[in-house]
Write a protein that holds these residues in place. Structure first.
Motif, mmCIF file in Angstrom:
data_model
loop_
_atom_site.group_PDB
_atom_site.id
_atom_site.type_symbol
_atom_site.label_atom_id
_atom_site.label_comp_id
_atom_site.label_asym_id
_atom_site.label_seq_id
_atom_site.Cartn_x
_atom_site.Cartn_y
_atom_site.Cartn_z
ATOM 1 N N ARG A 71 0.836 -1.212 0.000
ATOM 2 C CA ARG A 71 0.000 0.000 0.000
ATOM 3 C C ARG A 71 0.871 1.264 0.000
ATOM 4 O O ARG A 71 0.417 2.340 -0.376
ATOM 5 C CB ARG A 71 -0.916 0.043 1.235
ATOM 6 C CG ARG A 71 -1.919 -1.095 1.318
ATOM 7 C CD ARG A 71 -2.645 -1.097 2.660
ATOM 8 N NE ARG A 71 -1.678 -1.030 3.767
ATOM 9 C CZ ARG A 71 -1.795 -0.205 4.822
ATOM 10 N NH1 ARG A 71 -2.808 0.607 4.940
ATOM 11 N NH2 ARG A 71 -0.878 -0.219 5.765
ATOM 12 N N LEU A 72 2.126 1.124 0.428
ATOM 13 C CA LEU A 72 3.019 2.279 0.555
ATOM 14 C C LEU A 72 3.875 2.511 -0.689
ATOM 15 O O LEU A 72 4.524 3.536 -0.813
ATOM 16 C CB LEU A 72 3.934 2.102 1.775
ATOM 17 C CG LEU A 72 3.219 1.803 3.098
ATOM 18 C CD1 LEU A 72 4.223 1.684 4.229
ATOM 19 C CD2 LEU A 72 2.185 2.858 3.412
ATOM 20 N N ALA A 107 3.160 3.133 10.082
ATOM 21 C CA ALA A 107 3.612 3.592 8.777
ATOM 22 C C ALA A 107 2.398 3.849 7.890
ATOM 23 O O ALA A 107 1.395 3.170 8.024
ATOM 24 C CB ALA A 107 4.502 2.533 8.142
ATOM 25 N N PRO A 108 2.503 4.828 7.011
ATOM 26 C CA PRO A 108 3.639 5.723 6.811
ATOM 27 C C PRO A 108 3.544 6.971 7.699
ATOM 28 O O PRO A 108 2.472 7.335 8.161
ATOM 29 C CB PRO A 108 3.491 6.119 5.343
ATOM 30 C CG PRO A 108 1.999 6.163 5.134
ATOM 31 C CD PRO A 108 1.461 5.041 5.989
ATOM 32 N N ALA A 109 4.691 7.572 7.883
ATOM 33 C CA ALA A 109 4.773 8.889 8.515
ATOM 34 C C ALA A 109 5.826 9.671 7.740
ATOM 35 O O ALA A 109 6.802 9.103 7.252
ATOM 36 C CB ALA A 109 5.152 8.775 9.986
ATOM 37 N N LEU A 110 5.596 10.970 7.618
ATOM 38 C CA LEU A 110 6.483 11.814 6.822
ATOM 39 C C LEU A 110 6.897 13.018 7.650
ATOM 40 O O LEU A 110 6.050 13.660 8.286
ATOM 41 C CB LEU A 110 5.738 12.255 5.559
ATOM 42 C CG LEU A 110 6.543 12.788 4.399
ATOM 43 C CD1 LEU A 110 7.527 11.749 3.866
ATOM 44 C CD2 LEU A 110 5.613 13.238 3.272
ATOM 45 N N PHE A 111 8.198 13.314 7.642
ATOM 46 C CA PHE A 111 8.750 14.452 8.365
ATOM 47 C C PHE A 111 9.669 15.227 7.433
ATOM 48 O O PHE A 111 10.296 14.644 6.546
ATOM 49 C CB PHE A 111 9.618 13.983 9.549
ATOM 50 C CG PHE A 111 8.858 13.372 10.684
ATOM 51 C CD1 PHE A 111 8.558 14.117 11.810
ATOM 52 C CD2 PHE A 111 8.455 12.049 10.635
ATOM 53 C CE1 PHE A 111 7.865 13.549 12.869
ATOM 54 C CE2 PHE A 111 7.761 11.471 11.678
ATOM 55 C CZ PHE A 111 7.461 12.217 12.804
ATOM 56 N N GLY A 167 -0.062 8.512 8.389
ATOM 57 C CA GLY A 167 -1.092 7.740 7.700
ATOM 58 C C GLY A 167 -0.985 7.890 6.194
ATOM 59 O O GLY A 167 -0.250 8.733 5.686
ATOM 60 N N LEU A 168 -1.701 7.047 5.503
ATOM 61 C CA LEU A 168 -1.638 6.998 4.046
ATOM 62 C C LEU A 168 -2.357 8.199 3.428
ATOM 63 O O LEU A 168 -3.525 8.430 3.726
ATOM 64 C CB LEU A 168 -2.284 5.694 3.571
ATOM 65 C CG LEU A 168 -1.832 5.119 2.246
ATOM 66 C CD1 LEU A 168 -0.321 4.934 2.216
ATOM 67 C CD2 LEU A 168 -2.507 3.786 2.004
#
Length: 182
Positions: free
Chosen positions: A45-46, A86-90, A103-104
């Motif tokens: 999914r990622l 997951a996911p996480a974005l920074f 989140g997605l």
């Protein structure tokens, strides 16, 4: 990662970071901004998100680097950043993590990240004096990158400039004081 139908391979301005290389990656964020993707490379999914972020970052020719962290293999990094899954974005600028997403994302959110948010991160970094260029680590679609990825090899000694070869060799052996002196 890098297998047909699987997660996109690292390469270009996309790197995979582990607990062993995390501190060095954080330190380099004082030179150029970094987009941190905390993910699980076996979660299909990622894949579209990882591919879209990698393509967007690679198109910017080193203005920003994408550092992917497998939180299933490196749980302490997820804990340090207080990430639940997951996911996480920074964004990471000068060692300071800024949460962007947990989140997605939907298609529109992902497009907004690649088209608007990433350029704003680069702009914010430049205003903080962080405007260096990330190192290029080879074409992820080349045969060499595929064979290196298949063997699990990281950045090879062939990519170390000759003037840094001895320091690199000492660091590989664990002689960090000698490497720093060299």
């Amino acid at each position: 990662p890098g297998q047909a139908g699987g997660a996109p391979a690292a390469g270009g301005y996309v790197i995979d970071t582990t607990e062993n290389t995390f501190q060095a990656m954080v330190q380099t964020s004082a030179t150029f901004p970094i987009l941190l993707l905390l993910w699980i490379p076996t979660d299909d999914r990622l894949f579209p998100m990882a591919r879209a972020l990698g393509d967007a970052v690679n198109a910017l020719n080193g203005q920003i680097q994408l550092s992917r962290i497998d939180i299933s293999s490196n749980p302490s990094i997820a804990q340090a950043l207080q990430v639940q899954g997951a996911p996480a974005l920074f964004a990471l600028i000068a060692g300071r993590p800024m949460p962007l997403l947990q989140g997605l994302p939907g298609d529109d959110e992902l497009k907004q990240l690649t088209d608007e948010v990433i350029p704003k991160i680069i702009q914010a970094a430049a205003q903080s004096g962080v405007n260096g260029t990330a190192p290029y680590s080879g074409d992820p679609d080349s045969d060499a990158a595929k064979s290196a990825g298949a063997t699990g090899a990281g950045v090879g000694a062939e990519q170390v400039p000759p003037e840094h070869a001895e320091a690199h060799r000492l660091a590989e052996e664990g002689d960090y004081a000698g490497a720093a002196a060299e």
